[in-house]
Design a protein around this motif. Structure first.
Motif, PDB file in Angstrom:
ATOM      1  N   THR A 121      -2.240  18.381   1.891  1.00  0.00           N
ATOM      2  CA  THR A 121      -3.424  17.757   2.737  1.00  0.00           C
ATOM      3  C   THR A 121      -3.196  16.244   2.344  1.00  0.00           C
ATOM      4  N   MET A 122      -2.371  15.866   1.402  1.00  0.00           N
ATOM      5  CA  MET A 122      -2.136  14.410   1.035  1.00  0.00           C
ATOM      6  C   MET A 122      -1.723  13.642   2.037  1.00  0.00           C
ATOM      7  N   PRO A 123      -1.948  12.370   2.347  1.00  0.00           N
ATOM      8  CA  PRO A 123      -1.719  11.590   3.088  1.00  0.00           C
ATOM      9  C   PRO A 123      -0.317  11.029   2.617  1.00  0.00           C
ATOM     10  N   ARG A 124       0.702  10.738   3.817  1.00  0.00           N
ATOM     11  CA  ARG A 124       1.996  10.081   3.586  1.00  0.00           C
ATOM     12  C   ARG A 124       1.947   9.036   2.650  1.00  0.00           C
ATOM     13  N   ALA A 125       0.959   7.988   2.731  1.00  0.00           N
ATOM     14  CA  ALA A 125       1.060   6.770   1.568  1.00  0.00           C
ATOM     15  C   ALA A 125       0.882   7.276   0.183  1.00  0.00           C
ATOM     16  N   MET A 126       0.294   8.533   0.043  1.00  0.00           N
ATOM     17  CA  MET A 126       0.181   9.081  -1.287  1.00  0.00           C
ATOM     18  C   MET A 126       1.446   9.695  -1.972  1.00  0.00           C
ATOM     19  N   LYS A 127       2.308  10.119  -1.088  1.00  0.00           N
ATOM     20  CA  LYS A 127       3.531  10.748  -1.436  1.00  0.00           C
ATOM     21  C   LYS A 127       4.667   9.858  -1.223  1.00  0.00           C
ATOM     22  N   LEU A 128       4.778   8.892  -0.234  1.00  0.00           N
ATOM     23  CA  LEU A 128       5.854   8.037  -0.148  1.00  0.00           C
ATOM     24  C   LEU A 128       5.399   6.507   0.258  1.00  0.00           C
ATOM     25  N   ARG A 129       5.680   5.673  -0.593  1.00  0.00           N
ATOM     26  CA  ARG A 129       5.246   4.186  -0.709  1.00  0.00           C
ATOM     27  C   ARG A 129       6.308   3.578  -0.736  1.00  0.00           C
ATOM     28  N   GLY A 130       6.657   3.100   0.739  1.00  0.00           N
ATOM     29  CA  GLY A 130       8.090   2.440   0.730  1.00  0.00           C
ATOM     30  C   GLY A 130       9.088   3.183   0.252  1.00  0.00           C
ATOM     31  N   LYS A 131      10.009   2.743  -0.572  1.00  0.00           N
ATOM     32  CA  LYS A 131      11.254   3.608  -1.011  1.00  0.00           C
ATOM     33  C   LYS A 131      10.814   4.463  -2.328  1.00  0.00           C
ATOM     34  N   VAL A 132       9.596   4.479  -2.584  1.00  0.00           N
ATOM     35  CA  VAL A 132       9.287   5.047  -3.880  1.00  0.00           C
ATOM     36  C   VAL A 132       8.661   6.626  -3.375  1.00  0.00           C
ATOM     37  N   GLY A 133       9.311   7.711  -3.822  1.00  0.00           N
ATOM     38  CA  GLY A 133       8.586   8.839  -3.393  1.00  0.00           C
ATOM     39  C   GLY A 133       7.773   9.369  -4.620  1.00  0.00           C
ATOM     40  N   LYS A 134       6.848  10.448  -4.364  1.00  0.00           N
ATOM     41  CA  LYS A 134       6.097  11.127  -5.452  1.00  0.00           C
ATOM     42  C   LYS A 134       5.340  10.132  -5.903  1.00  0.00           C
ATOM     43  N   TYR A 135       4.580   9.150  -5.142  1.00  0.00           N
ATOM     44  CA  TYR A 135       4.016   7.900  -5.441  1.00  0.00           C
ATOM     45  C   TYR A 135       2.626   8.499  -6.266  1.00  0.00           C
ATOM     46  N   ALA A 136       1.861   9.360  -5.987  1.00  0.00           N
ATOM     47  CA  ALA A 136       0.705   9.638  -6.626  1.00  0.00           C
ATOM     48  C   ALA A 136       0.982  10.514  -7.700  1.00  0.00           C
ATOM     49  N   LEU A 137       2.171  11.272  -7.893  1.00  0.00           N
ATOM     50  CA  LEU A 137       2.421  12.038  -9.013  1.00  0.00           C
ATOM     51  C   LEU A 137       2.980  10.955 -10.078  1.00  0.00           C
TER      52      LEU A 137
END
Length: 643
Positions: free
Chosen positions: A527-543
């Motif tokens: 249910t997480m928005p894409r921006a919370m998972k993938l921020r630019g070239k950074v994956g797992k952003y929220a984690l």
């Protein structure tokens, strides 16, 4: 944690306990602590137990108080204390403290509605003695394996294929499509196996079989992508930290010491940091190192371990060690396996098993929080596809040019081919299959025997695979990133990642748990928005943001690689010699699948630096090992002779 096996022959044909004992003997490494067998008339099952919970009272099979139901089960249920209390209030009189009995009571209470309530990993078999009805069930993500074979009117099942093959009178013929899977991906794509007669029960599925009619197979859990609106970035990060901390705490449930694998990356560091918050003693953390290579992460892991006050144990892995252990690693698989992490997982599991019975691992975070580089590459390829099509004449010219003797031009030509291929793909499902292959279509065209190639390789292999796995209505409507993540969750993870983790650990009677793959955490992550998972070239952003306060500043800044083999360094030395000798000395080289001259060409091009064929050459060597062990009668998993 156990290994299970069983046989419902049907038709009044008796099942002997001796047959079940032979089947269970093949999987003693999964459960060296105890054995249980039960047979009546044309049904019987058994298990080997690794005692983790209720060490004294968890002997299987376990029966319901009225003796109607019996269960053998491989796994752990982390919410079983809560379920147990609810079932006791319902009226179940518990005879043990085992989670196995909790599963049985839940099934007796709720039937098939019990399975989604279980938080954990499992392959379970429940026998209804009154109705003579067998139920098989496998956990939602496929963490624990469960195989079955429908032959001669009956059904045989087991935690490993070798248990089914130990039963008399069953047929096993090679599945050519599975061989093609292996040389394309480095593993057999589930639900296929290397044998035509054996399949896996798919993750999140159950199977019913009564005394008549065909089996009924149905799904009880499926991943669903539905973005939740209304939360701020800070709220998403805080909730990520809370949920990861809670699922790790639940996964520490055991009556024995629980350790962890630690690579120094985000995923394993998050797990170990959460463990340290709840452990009553220093966490035992285990790391495998590759001295002198570009992917050695020993020091990064050591810094994390020191910060968290862990007891850190490191085991180096040298090329000469890997060459010796490759046949042993392959022998723990029932099928050819060229997973790059199979060797280090097996190696570090052997170390960990000397200290603990259970470890927690970081697998699954990349899949649910978008941590793979190939996911970002696929998104970029989808955006660039129209422009690449405009450049097609130039790319085609580069592709046609011979470039003989030029290493630089050879690599340029290979990349031009890949770009052209990617530009023509229509979805990220297709880019997933392209991104996870270990050999390209043009390499396979040269490598395969002509007849084998004609039977297995089409002009549009990735589109064919998309239709096979994601041909259902609405699949293309998913967000492009969600398409790739769904493919990772449902195809690559059970076929490769979880298979190597289960086999590598259980080969040493070690239970490996994967907190990120609690289906409740997975449900929420989707249910997480894409921006919370993938921020630019950074994956797992929220984690990453959630874990940062648990560690020291900069702990997660380095590029982490996790479990894999340093092919670039190793294949430039004696490791290539081992792989070449394994193939040339094996009867697999005369099996009719690969052209011997084409294999030699791959080795020569790799040695000359004209191309990087490390992954497919490793697969060829492992296929040769598997062939010799399977058809030349080498010993069991722990005593495999060199191939």
């Amino acid at each position: 944690m156990c290994g299970i096996a069983g046989w419902y022959r049907r038709g009044g044909r008796p099942v002997a306990e001796a047959a079940l004992a032979r089947a269970c003997a093949t999987i003693v490494h999964r459960g060296p602590d105890d054995q249980g067998l039960f047979a009546e008339d044309d049904f019987g099952f058994g298990m080997r137990r690794l005692s983790i919970i209720d060490l004294a009272g968890g002997h299987q099979p376990i029966f319901s108080p009225d003796r109607r139901f019996a269960i053998v089960y491989n796994g752990e249920i982390y919410n079983h204390p809560e379920l147990r209390a609810e079932l006791a209030d319902w009226g179940w009189s518990f005879a043990t403290h085992s989670d196995t009995e909790t599963v049985l009571a839940a099934f007796a209470r709720w039937g098939d509605d019990a399975w989604p309530r279980l938080e954990g990993m499992y392959g379970a078999a429940i026998w209804d003695r009154r109705d003579r009805r067998l139920t098989l069930a496998r956990d939602p993500l496929g963490i624990k394996p469960l195989y079955y074979s429908l032959q001669r009117g009956g059904l045989a099942f087991g935690s490993e294929i070798r248990a089914i093959r130990a039963l008399d009178g069953l047929d096993f013929t090679m599945d050519e499509r599975a061989v093609h899977d292996f040389f394309m991906f480095g593993h057999v794509q589930k639900p296929r196996t290397i044998w035509n007669e054996v399949r896996t029960l798919a993750p999140g599925h159950l199977l019913h079989l009564g005394p008549e009619r065909d089996p009924e197979v149905r799904r009880f859990w499926t991943p669903r992508f539905a973005v939740q609106e209304g939360l701020s970035e800070a709220e998403w990060i805080a909730e990520t930290g809370r949920r990861v901390d809670d699922t790790v705490r639940r996964h520490m449930l055991a009556d024995v010491t629980v350790g962890a694998f630690l690579s120094g990356g985000v995923d394993s560091s998050a797990v170990v940091a959460a463990m340290a918050r709840h452990a009553s003693a220093p966490v035992k953390a285990f790391t495998v190192g590759f001295p002198g290579t570009s992917i050695d992460e020993t020091e990064a892991a050591a810094r994390i371990a020191r910060h968290l006050g862990c007891e850190h144990i490191v085991l180096p892995l040298e090329p000469q060690d890997a060459g010796v252990m490759l046949p042993q690693v392959q022998a723990v698989f029932d099928e050819p396996c060229a997973a790059t992490a199979a060797v280090p997982v097996w190696h570090v599991s052997r170390l960990a098993a000397q200290h603990v019975k259970v470890v927690l691992c970081g697998e699954g975070a990349d899949e649910i929080f978008a941590g793979y580089k190939r996911q970002r590459t696929a998104l970029a390829a989808a955006r660039m596809a129209p422009y690449l099509r405009l450049l097609d004449p130039l790319l085609a010219a580069i592709d046609r040019a011979p470039g003989l003797g030029s290493k630089r031009f050879n690599y340029l030509r290979q990349n031009a081919r890949r770009f052209r291929q990617s530009a023509l793909l229509e979805s990220n499902y297709q880019r997933f299959f392209q991104g996870t292959q270990i050999s390209t279509p043009w390499v396979r065209e040269d490598l395969y025997e002509p007849g084998f190639h004609a039977r297995q390789e089409s002009d549009h292999p990735f589109a064919d695979l998309e239709r096979e796995y994601f041909g259902w209505p609405g699949a293309r409507d998913l967000d492009p990133l969600d398409q790739f993540m769904l493919a990772d969750l449902t195809v690559h993870m059970p076929s490769s990642l979880l298979n190597r983790t289960d086999r590598g650990s259980m080969a040493h009677s070690l239970e490996a748990r994967v907190p990120f793959l609690s289906h409740k955490l997975v449900d929420w992550s989707l249910t997480m928005p894409r921006a919370m998972k993938l921020r630019g070239k950074v994956g797992k952003y929220a984690l990453r943001k959630a874990v940062e306060p648990w560690l020291f500043p900069g702990a997660l800044d380095d590029r982490k690689l996790g479990f894999q083999l340093p092919f670039a360094e190793w294949f430039s030395g004696g490791f290539a010699t081992f792989a070449r000798e394994a193939w040339s000395g094996s009867a697999a080289s005369r099996s009719g699948y690969l052209r011997q001259d084409a294999v030699e060409k791959l080795f020569a091009e790799h040695a000359a630096g004209l191309a990087n064929h490390g992954r497919i050459l490793y697969a060829i060597a492992m296929f040769a090992c598997w062939w010799e062990q399977t058809f030349a009668g080498t010993g069991p998993a722990r005593e495999a002779a060199p191939c």
